[in-house]
Scaffold this motif. Sequence first.
Motif, mmCIF file in Angstrom:
data_model
loop_
_atom_site.group_PDB
_atom_site.id
_atom_site.type_symbol
_atom_site.label_atom_id
_atom_site.label_comp_id
_atom_site.label_asym_id
_atom_site.label_seq_id
_atom_site.Cartn_x
_atom_site.Cartn_y
_atom_site.Cartn_z
ATOM 1 N N HIS A 52 0.835 -1.209 0.000
ATOM 2 C CA HIS A 52 0.000 0.000 0.000
ATOM 3 C C HIS A 52 0.872 1.263 0.000
ATOM 4 C CE1 HIS A 52 -3.812 -2.171 0.778
ATOM 5 N NE2 HIS A 52 -3.034 -3.007 1.460
ATOM 6 N N GLN A 53 2.022 1.182 -0.629
ATOM 7 C CA GLN A 53 2.994 2.270 -0.548
ATOM 8 C C GLN A 53 2.716 3.418 -1.507
ATOM 9 O OE1 GLN A 53 6.929 1.514 -2.690
ATOM 10 N NE2 GLN A 53 6.229 -0.597 -2.384
ATOM 11 N N GLU A 54 1.786 3.255 -2.437
ATOM 12 C CA GLU A 54 1.588 4.300 -3.439
ATOM 13 C C GLU A 54 0.837 5.517 -2.896
ATOM 14 O OE1 GLU A 54 -0.162 2.808 -6.992
ATOM 15 O OE2 GLU A 54 1.679 1.848 -7.677
ATOM 16 N N VAL A 55 0.212 5.388 -1.746
ATOM 17 C CA VAL A 55 -0.505 6.531 -1.183
ATOM 18 C C VAL A 55 0.504 7.593 -0.750
ATOM 19 C CG1 VAL A 55 -2.020 7.329 0.654
ATOM 20 C CG2 VAL A 55 -2.400 5.110 -0.384
ATOM 21 N N PRO A 56 0.436 8.801 -1.302
ATOM 22 C CA PRO A 56 1.357 9.857 -0.863
ATOM 23 C C PRO A 56 1.186 10.120 0.631
ATOM 24 C CG PRO A 56 0.233 10.497 -2.885
ATOM 25 C CD PRO A 56 -0.449 9.256 -2.384
ATOM 26 N N PHE A 57 2.301 10.226 1.325
ATOM 27 C CA PHE A 57 2.242 10.381 2.782
ATOM 28 C C PHE A 57 1.447 11.612 3.183
ATOM 29 C CE2 PHE A 57 4.156 11.841 6.839
ATOM 30 C CZ PHE A 57 3.751 10.777 7.621
ATOM 31 N N GLU A 58 1.574 12.690 2.437
ATOM 32 C CA GLU A 58 0.849 13.906 2.804
ATOM 33 C C GLU A 58 -0.664 13.713 2.697
ATOM 34 O OE1 GLU A 58 1.863 16.599 4.244
ATOM 35 O OE2 GLU A 58 3.908 15.824 4.289
ATOM 36 N N ARG A 59 -1.104 12.881 1.739
ATOM 37 C CA ARG A 59 -2.535 12.605 1.659
ATOM 38 C C ARG A 59 -3.005 11.817 2.879
ATOM 39 N NH1 ARG A 59 -4.882 13.551 -3.332
ATOM 40 N NH2 ARG A 59 -6.800 13.373 -2.105
ATOM 41 N N LEU A 60 -2.134 10.927 3.369
ATOM 42 C CA LEU A 60 -2.448 10.166 4.581
ATOM 43 C C LEU A 60 -2.563 11.092 5.784
ATOM 44 C CD1 LEU A 60 -2.850 7.551 6.139
ATOM 45 C CD2 LEU A 60 -0.367 7.268 6.186
ATOM 46 N N VAL A 61 -1.647 12.054 5.900
ATOM 47 C CA VAL A 61 -1.697 13.009 7.010
ATOM 48 C C VAL A 61 -2.983 13.834 6.938
ATOM 49 C CG1 VAL A 61 -0.580 15.019 8.044
ATOM 50 C CG2 VAL A 61 0.808 13.105 7.233
ATOM 51 N N GLU A 62 -3.325 14.287 5.740
ATOM 52 C CA GLU A 62 -4.566 15.045 5.581
ATOM 53 C C GLU A 62 -5.771 14.216 6.013
ATOM 54 O OE1 GLU A 62 -5.061 16.506 1.629
ATOM 55 O OE2 GLU A 62 -3.162 17.586 1.608
ATOM 56 N N HIS A 63 -5.749 12.919 5.697
ATOM 57 C CA HIS A 63 -6.878 12.047 6.000
ATOM 58 C C HIS A 63 -7.003 11.798 7.502
ATOM 59 C CE1 HIS A 63 -9.844 8.919 5.298
ATOM 60 N NE2 HIS A 63 -9.105 8.050 5.979
ATOM 61 N N LEU A 64 -5.886 11.538 8.174
ATOM 62 C CA LEU A 64 -5.927 11.210 9.598
ATOM 63 C C LEU A 64 -6.078 12.441 10.483
ATOM 64 C CD1 LEU A 64 -3.179 8.453 9.883
ATOM 65 C CD2 LEU A 64 -5.650 8.148 10.070
ATOM 66 N N GLN A 65 -5.616 13.586 10.009
ATOM 67 C CA GLN A 65 -5.676 14.817 10.790
ATOM 68 C C GLN A 65 -5.146 14.608 12.214
ATOM 69 O OE1 GLN A 65 -9.503 16.821 10.554
ATOM 70 N NE2 GLN A 65 -9.901 15.930 8.554
ATOM 71 N N PRO A 66 -3.883 14.215 12.349
ATOM 72 C CA PRO A 66 -3.339 13.996 13.695
ATOM 73 C C PRO A 66 -3.249 15.297 14.469
ATOM 74 C CG PRO A 66 -1.593 14.000 12.062
ATOM 75 C CD PRO A 66 -2.872 14.046 11.288
ATOM 76 N N VAL A 67 -3.057 15.160 15.789
ATOM 77 C CA VAL A 67 -2.904 16.347 16.638
ATOM 78 C C VAL A 67 -1.782 17.207 16.071
ATOM 79 C CG1 VAL A 67 -2.318 17.175 18.931
ATOM 80 C CG2 VAL A 67 -3.690 15.099 18.665
ATOM 81 N N ARG A 68 -2.084 18.459 15.810
ATOM 82 C CA ARG A 68 -1.099 19.318 15.159
ATOM 83 C C ARG A 68 -0.057 19.784 16.177
ATOM 84 N NH1 ARG A 68 -5.936 21.929 15.596
ATOM 85 N NH2 ARG A 68 -5.978 23.954 16.644
ATOM 86 N N ASP A 69 1.177 19.764 15.757
ATOM 87 C CA ASP A 69 2.283 20.173 16.614
ATOM 88 C C ASP A 69 3.434 20.541 15.694
ATOM 89 O OD1 ASP A 69 4.260 20.578 18.426
ATOM 90 O OD2 ASP A 69 4.435 18.505 19.079
ATOM 91 N N LEU A 70 3.721 21.824 15.611
ATOM 92 C CA LEU A 70 4.738 22.296 14.687
ATOM 93 C C LEU A 70 6.133 21.813 15.063
ATOM 94 C CD1 LEU A 70 4.858 24.067 12.161
ATOM 95 C CD2 LEU A 70 5.329 26.026 13.650
ATOM 96 N N SER A 71 6.319 21.374 16.304
ATOM 97 C CA SER A 71 7.662 21.043 16.774
ATOM 98 C C SER A 71 8.120 19.654 16.341
ATOM 99 C CB SER A 71 7.717 21.127 18.309
ATOM 100 O OG SER A 71 6.970 20.073 18.904
ATOM 101 N N ARG A 72 7.232 18.855 15.771
ATOM 102 C CA ARG A 72 7.616 17.492 15.379
ATOM 103 C C ARG A 72 6.873 17.092 14.112
ATOM 104 N NH1 ARG A 72 6.749 14.173 20.253
ATOM 105 N NH2 ARG A 72 6.423 16.068 21.426
ATOM 106 N N THR A 73 7.407 16.091 13.445
ATOM 107 C CA THR A 73 6.775 15.603 12.226
ATOM 108 C C THR A 73 5.542 14.773 12.573
ATOM 109 O OG1 THR A 73 8.295 13.717 12.266
ATOM 110 C CG2 THR A 73 8.890 15.584 10.862
#
Length: 556
Positions: free
Chosen positions: A326-347
């Motif tokens: 399942h590697q073809e999903v761009p990571f940024e699209r995954l981040v947009e989908h999950l909407q993790p707790v935002r924290d500018l200090s870490r990835t």
Amino acid sequence: MGEEFLFPLSFQQARLWFLHQLDPGNAAYHMPVTLRLDGELSMETLRAAFQHVVDQHEALRTRFEPDTQVQAVLESWAVTPELVDLSGLDPEARRRELDRVRLGVLREPFDLWSAPPLRVVVVRLEPRVHVLLIVIHHIVCDGWSLGVLAAELSAAYTALRGGRAPELPDLPVQYGDFALWQRERLSGEALREELDHWSRVLTGAPAALELATDRPRPDVPTFDGARVVRALPEPVALGLERLAHGCGASLFMAVLAAYAVVLCRLSGQDAVIVGTVTAGRSRPELEGLVGCFIDVVPLRVDVPAGLSWAGLLSRVRTVCLEAYAHQEVPFERLVEHLQPVRDLSRTPIFQVMLNGQDTPRQDLSWPGVEVTGEPPEPGVSKYDLTLDLHRNTSGMLLDLEYNRDVFEPATASGLLGQVAAVLDLMAAAAPDTPVEAALTGLRPATGHRDGFSGRRIEPPAPGSRPGEGSRVPPDDAVEARVLRCVRDVLGKEWLGVTDDFFDHGGSSMLAMKLALDIEQATGYRLVLRDLFDDTTARGLAVKVRAATATYELGGH
């Protein structure tokens, strides 16, 4: 330069395009190559060889548009290596000046909007000793591409020195074709199914790796990095391969198991998410291209009590094989989908990486010139920890890149030593040996910890529907313009000025787009911190007013 041909950005490029917009002076995504050249170097031949490679690959003659996600391929573009002559200096002054030139070449920002982001500098140390410095922005290149470039540069230089025209491989496609294909392939139901898979995999995992740090994490990372290395002898490498292969796993999977065990024990967590790089070249016609194909996938490794090494390796094998599928999903699209707790200090999603360095290596040979690769420049770390695994004829090399914002050299060296110690025990262990047997003396580390403790990744929140926003109207034209930008970026006309951008589907990528839209609408460029302090239209409007110091935009 002739005619230009326009293509959309690939998903990989889109993230780098946004990052460059927000911080154009950041050299974290510059890819350097340093080669020492001993012998009779022909500068004209080198220039012509580079030109052949640039003519071969459209990515190397591509510039970008600042206002829209488009790349413009130039019909032609002349590359001109710069010569810096230090041969007249004494040895000590020459060394200092070489360091200064090298650092300047690496860190000088690229103007992505006006020209292709490729820089070539030749430093002459002596009449027959040169250092070749190549820097390419990651938006048009990746690690695999550097090998392609090096091989074709060598072939072109060799042919030209022999009086022949270079015969470089035929390329059935170019990078723009890949970007078009990717956009078509990863959309609609196919993308939704892939994102649902990753949601199931990651939900419930720790939201962040809670390693104790030597100093408090800065609000905004500086990417200041350094490296420590540890060599393991051939008997250890063979023992690990024997254990892994007996469980149907690979050496990489064995190292991932040991890495996860150490990270879990030091953090006191029962699971860890480790990122790993994927080449992104799933089609054979992409293998000979220069371009940004690389992406990352998250590997969730749970380490419950009572596992044997065979049991853990079985888990890790399943995790890796599913991730590769399942590697073809761009990571940024995954981040947009999950909407993790935002924290500018870490990835987001993960803060540590593990990479098996299996990118094809190129043996460089130029007529009359001995070519020697030099180690990469230190000083950049995009993650808290990145462990690179190298397998060679003498054993294994573990190369740990660490973030100096939060870790001291001794801490990074100690952590790498613990990974090496667990690998040494694994190599001699029977498959049914309990994992706990390798953890004697490993305890959660002491130091600074922050507010992520105990948080877990949650399922994606359902999208907001009309009527769910606050509908608080803007008070003035500044708020109206900012709210217009928020609504356009999120595609939700019912939002009011007190609705939080991230609560209604915002992500780091969309936040960067919002910053650009607000700049176009108000003339004020938000900094990264602004996007995370108060992410309502009203809060962002306050920052715009403070920056402009007048009510000019509001008509007052």
